[in-house]
Design an enzyme around this catalytic site. Structure first.
Site, mmCIF file in Angstrom:
data_model
loop_
_atom_site.group_PDB
_atom_site.id
_atom_site.type_symbol
_atom_site.label_atom_id
_atom_site.label_comp_id
_atom_site.label_asym_id
_atom_site.label_seq_id
_atom_site.Cartn_x
_atom_site.Cartn_y
_atom_site.Cartn_z
ATOM 1 N N GLY A 148 42.854 73.989 23.344
ATOM 2 C CA GLY A 148 42.465 73.531 24.671
ATOM 3 C C GLY A 148 41.816 72.165 24.651
ATOM 4 O O GLY A 148 41.576 71.576 23.595
ATOM 5 N N ALA B 272 36.185 78.282 26.202
ATOM 6 C CA ALA B 272 36.387 79.491 26.999
ATOM 7 C C ALA B 272 36.589 79.090 28.446
ATOM 8 O O ALA B 272 36.176 78.009 28.875
ATOM 9 C CB ALA B 272 35.199 80.446 26.868
ATOM 10 N N LYS C 297 39.315 84.100 27.998
ATOM 11 C CA LYS C 297 40.044 83.005 27.373
ATOM 12 C C LYS C 297 41.532 83.201 27.634
ATOM 13 O O LYS C 297 41.964 84.270 28.028
ATOM 14 C CB LYS C 297 39.780 82.965 25.862
ATOM 15 C CG LYS C 297 38.338 82.593 25.518
ATOM 16 C CD LYS C 297 38.036 82.637 24.028
ATOM 17 C CE LYS C 297 39.021 81.869 23.187
ATOM 18 N NZ LYS C 297 39.160 80.455 23.603
ATOM 19 N N GLY C 298 42.309 82.151 27.415
ATOM 20 C CA GLY C 298 43.751 82.266 27.543
ATOM 21 C C GLY C 298 44.376 81.348 28.563
ATOM 22 O O GLY C 298 45.572 81.425 28.820
ATOM 23 N N GLY C 299 43.561 80.442 29.148
ATOM 24 C CA GLY C 299 44.138 79.470 30.074
ATOM 25 C C GLY C 299 45.211 78.617 29.440
ATOM 26 O O GLY C 299 46.146 78.173 30.098
ATOM 27 N N GLY C 300 45.104 78.426 28.118
ATOM 28 C CA GLY C 300 46.104 77.662 27.377
ATOM 29 C C GLY C 300 47.169 78.533 26.727
ATOM 30 O O GLY C 300 47.979 78.039 25.940
ATOM 31 N N GLU D 74 43.966 83.262 19.239
ATOM 32 C CA GLU D 74 42.542 82.957 19.295
ATOM 33 C C GLU D 74 41.715 84.190 18.938
ATOM 34 O O GLU D 74 40.743 84.110 18.185
ATOM 35 C CB GLU D 74 42.171 82.445 20.689
ATOM 36 C CG GLU D 74 42.697 81.051 20.976
ATOM 37 C CD GLU D 74 42.553 80.633 22.426
ATOM 38 O OE1 GLU D 74 42.730 79.442 22.704
ATOM 39 O OE2 GLU D 74 42.260 81.496 23.282
#
Length: 212
Positions: free
Chosen positions: A24, A78, A89-92, A98
């Protein structure tokens, strides 16, 4: 924040140290700063292909996680952080890798700005990585849990899977919800980092960096 993370971890490093690095925009700043001390540690393990490429461009040695028996510290950003240092998390779209690298690490240092602090997780849509053939079925189960699932069309993870973002989903008990979602057949992983919460959170704001 990147420099604060570097100041925090550098005294703990030696020439045998392995650093886990996330994914990110915030983590990219950390990677750029990490290049300045690349002679202090042995290698890095990356949670995404993009971060691995960025580190190699800086001359940082990148190892596969299977090639090392330990990771000393994992540094990542985050999308949300609650008072218990549990995360979304996980927008990317790198949430599964991760979580794997975080679980393999002795310490998890999370770096965020103060806009990511929330009293209850869920204002940011919760990413769920799914096997493509299970997308619709998983989405129906997520509706049953009270969320509004939206397929992130056009996004494929480094693992070859798809992402469903769950909106309108305030999460009062992240640890239980993490387990419940992961138990849905077809779910690879979800973006709740409750069991694997951060050990330390560095929070940047206009007044400086605070350590949680």
């Amino acid at each position: 924040m990147a420099n604060a993370a570097l100041d925090l971890i550098t005294p703990k490093l030696n020439t045998k140290s392995i650093i886990g690095v996330g994914t990110g925009s915030t983590t990219n700043c950390f990677i750029d700063a990490l290049a300045s001390i690349k002679g202090v540690f042995d290698a890095a393990v990356s949670s995404s292909d993009a971060s691995a490429e960025r580190m190699r461009a800086h001359g940082i040695h990148v190892m596969d996680l299977n090639a090392t028996p330990y990771v000393d510290v994992y540094v990542d950003g985050a999308d949300e952080v609650n008072p218990a240092k549990q995360l979304i998390k996980g927008g990317g779209a790198a949430l599964t890798r991760e979580k794997i690298v975080a679980a393999a690490s002795a310490e998890f240092v999370c770096i965020v700005d103060d806009s990511k602090l929330v009293p209850v997780l869920g204002q940011f849509p919760l990413p769920v990585e799914v096997i493509p053939m299970a997308r619709s079925m998983v989405a129906r189960r997520l509706v049953d849990l009270g969320g509004t699932p939206v397929w992130r069309e056009g996004t494929t993870t480094d693992n070859g899977n798809w992402i469903i973002d769950v909106h309108e989903f305030m999460i009062e008990d992240p640890a239980s919800m993490e387990i419940e979602i992961n138990n849905i057949p077809g779910v690879v992983c979800n973006g709740l980092f409750a069991k694997q919460a951060a050990h330390v959170v560095l929070v940047g704001s206009s007044s400086g960096v605070e350590t949680l």
